[in-house]
Write an enzyme that holds these catalytic residues in place. Structure first.
Site, PDB file in Angstrom:
ATOM      1  N   ARG A   1      -3.740  -9.931   5.037  1.00  0.00           N
ATOM      2  CA  ARG A   1      -4.085 -10.009   3.606  1.00  0.00           C
ATOM      3  C   ARG A   1      -2.862  -9.586   2.792  1.00  0.00           C
ATOM      4  O   ARG A   1      -2.420  -8.440   2.904  1.00  0.00           O
ATOM      5  CB  ARG A   1      -5.285  -9.090   3.356  1.00  0.00           C
TER       6      ARG A   1
ATOM      7  N   LYS B   1       0.817  -1.228   0.000  1.00  0.00           N
ATOM      8  CA  LYS B   1       0.000   0.000   0.000  1.00  0.00           C
ATOM      9  C   LYS B   1       0.845   1.271   0.000  1.00  0.00           C
ATOM     10  O   LYS B   1       2.016   1.263   0.373  1.00  0.00           O
ATOM     11  CB  LYS B   1      -0.975  -0.036   1.182  1.00  0.00           C
TER      12      LYS B   1
HETATM   13  N1  HH2 Z   1      -7.484  -3.683   0.717  1.00  0.00           N
HETATM   14  C1  HH2 Z   1      -7.768  -3.759  -0.597  1.00  0.00           C
HETATM   15  C2  HH2 Z   1      -8.870  -4.504  -1.056  1.00  0.00           C
HETATM   16  N2  HH2 Z   1      -9.647  -5.182  -0.198  1.00  0.00           N
HETATM   17  N3  HH2 Z   1     -10.134  -5.861   2.011  1.00  0.00           N
HETATM   18  C3  HH2 Z   1      -9.871  -5.815   3.327  1.00  0.00           C
HETATM   19  N4  HH2 Z   1     -10.626  -6.502   4.189  1.00  0.00           N
HETATM   20  N5  HH2 Z   1      -8.820  -5.073   3.819  1.00  0.00           N
HETATM   21  C4  HH2 Z   1      -8.007  -4.347   3.003  1.00  0.00           C
HETATM   22  O1  HH2 Z   1      -7.088  -3.682   3.501  1.00  0.00           O
HETATM   23  C5  HH2 Z   1      -8.266  -4.382   1.605  1.00  0.00           C
HETATM   24  C6  HH2 Z   1      -9.361  -5.152   1.137  1.00  0.00           C
HETATM   25  C7  HH2 Z   1      -6.910  -3.022  -1.574  1.00  0.00           C
HETATM   26  O2  HH2 Z   1      -5.901  -3.841  -2.071  1.00  0.00           O
HETATM   27  P1  HH2 Z   1      -5.936  -4.627  -3.459  1.00  0.00           P
HETATM   28  O3  HH2 Z   1      -7.023  -5.672  -3.434  1.00  0.00           O
HETATM   29  O4  HH2 Z   1      -4.602  -5.144  -3.753  1.00  0.00           O
HETATM   30  O5  HH2 Z   1      -6.243  -3.522  -4.550  1.00  0.00           O
HETATM   31  P2  HH2 Z   1      -7.549  -3.103  -5.339  1.00  0.00           P
HETATM   32  O6  HH2 Z   1      -8.594  -2.693  -4.353  1.00  0.00           O
HETATM   33  O7  HH2 Z   1      -7.068  -1.977  -6.217  1.00  0.00           O
HETATM   34  O8  HH2 Z   1      -8.021  -4.294  -6.128  1.00  0.00           O
END
Ligand code: HH2
Length: 282
Positions: free
Chosen positions: A259, A225
């Site tokens: 995660r 992040k």
């Molecule tokens: N962060 C992201 C997405 N989903 N869910 C939870 N529970 N906690 C988090 O911190 C979280 C999440 C963002 O990361 P990523 O899935 O890699 O990116 P994107 O939302 O751009 O797909």
């Protein structure tokens, strides 16, 4: 810390060590792996690879939540996510979680065998709570977010970020009680980067034990992040060491589920936390 296992459909997780949730984004625009796993074959291979590397569950997302992301129509999200859940859930030796805020996607994911719903909007939609209430063996992650993805990073303001998120969790848990969602199924996530400044994120990481104290399993997503980039000066693709460091701090502060995009690299760090904090494996 919770003492009962977390039930995820036909799987369960004991609260005896930090557990890894491997991220599988089937989106064109996710901030770090967008476009990589749009091809179904590659997505399946990646899910299996993360399990082999030590993932305790796989989180499938069909809609990016990065700051400024545009919402994805329902039929497109279903098309991206549900066939994968149908293929993976009966075969993987670990549970499948689905990262969605839409009640219709939640219902389809549960019907396809998902053991957990990961809702970054914290079950604020009553229809989502109704879907979860009707699926008593499925776990749910309630994440905190100030605002919504399109605008959440514009000017997040808190008087006291930790106590406000704590109060949000207590209010959400009471709401689940009222709607027939057993607390033992509920995982809480402070939502790093979701409507928080970099300073808010680091206060949350430092004071995470105050949220762990609530007694529910706590999930954190810190992997790659921008809060890590801001401190190290590294681009998204080059934040592995920072991600592992942040995961280690969170797990040592008592987070139960971490995660991550990089399962193999994080697994050894979790073994060190386990030996230090939980006295395991030595
Ligand atoms: N962060 C992201 C997405 N989903 N869910 C939870 N529970 N906690 C988090 O911190 C979280 C999440 C963002 O990361 P990523 O899935 O890699 O990116 P994107 O939302 O751009 O797909």
């Amino acid at each position: 810390m919770p003492t009962v296992p977390l039930l995820l459909g036909r799987h369960q997780l004991l609260p005896d060590r930090p557990r890894l949730m491997g991220v599988l984004n089937v989106t064109p625009d996710s901030f770090s792996d967008g476009g990589l796993f749009l091809d179904a074959e590659r997505a399946l291979d990646h899910a299996w690879a993360m399990v082999e590397e030590g993932a305790d569950l796989i989180d499938i997302g069909g809609e990016s939540t990065r700051p400024g992301a545009e919402p994805v129509p329902l039929d497109e999200e279903i098309r991206r996510v549900i066939p994968l859940v149908e293929t993976l859930a009966p075969r993987l030796p670990v549970a499948v979680s689905v990262d969605t805020s839409k009640p219709d996607v939640m219902a389809a994911a549960i019907a396809a065998g998902a053991g957990m719903i990961n809702d970054v909007t914290g079950l604020r939609d009553p229809q989502s709570r109704a879907v979860l209430a009707a699926a008593p063996t499925v776990a749910v992650c309630i994440m905190h977010m100030q605002g919504e993805p399109r605008s959440m990073q514009k000017s997040p303001v808190y008087a006291d970020v930790v106590s406000e998120i704590r109060a949000f969790f207590l209010e959400r848990l009471a709401c689940c009680d009222g709607d027939g969602i057993d607390r033992r199924r509920v995982v809480l996530d402070p939502g790093f980067g979701f409507g928080k400044t970099v300073a808010h994120n680091y206060v949350l990481l430092r004071d995470l034990p105050e949220l762990v104290e609530i007694g529910q399993p706590v999930l954190v997503g810190l992997s790659r992040k921008s809060m890590l980039g801001r401190v190290t000066g590294r681009d998204t693709a080059d934040r592995l060491s920072a991600s592992v460091a942040a995961a280690t701090l969170a797990a040592h502060a008592g987070a139960h589920l971490i995660r991550v995009h990089d399962v193999a690299a994080t697994r050894d760090a979790m073994a060190i936390v386990q030996a230090t904090r939980y006295g395991g494996a030595c």
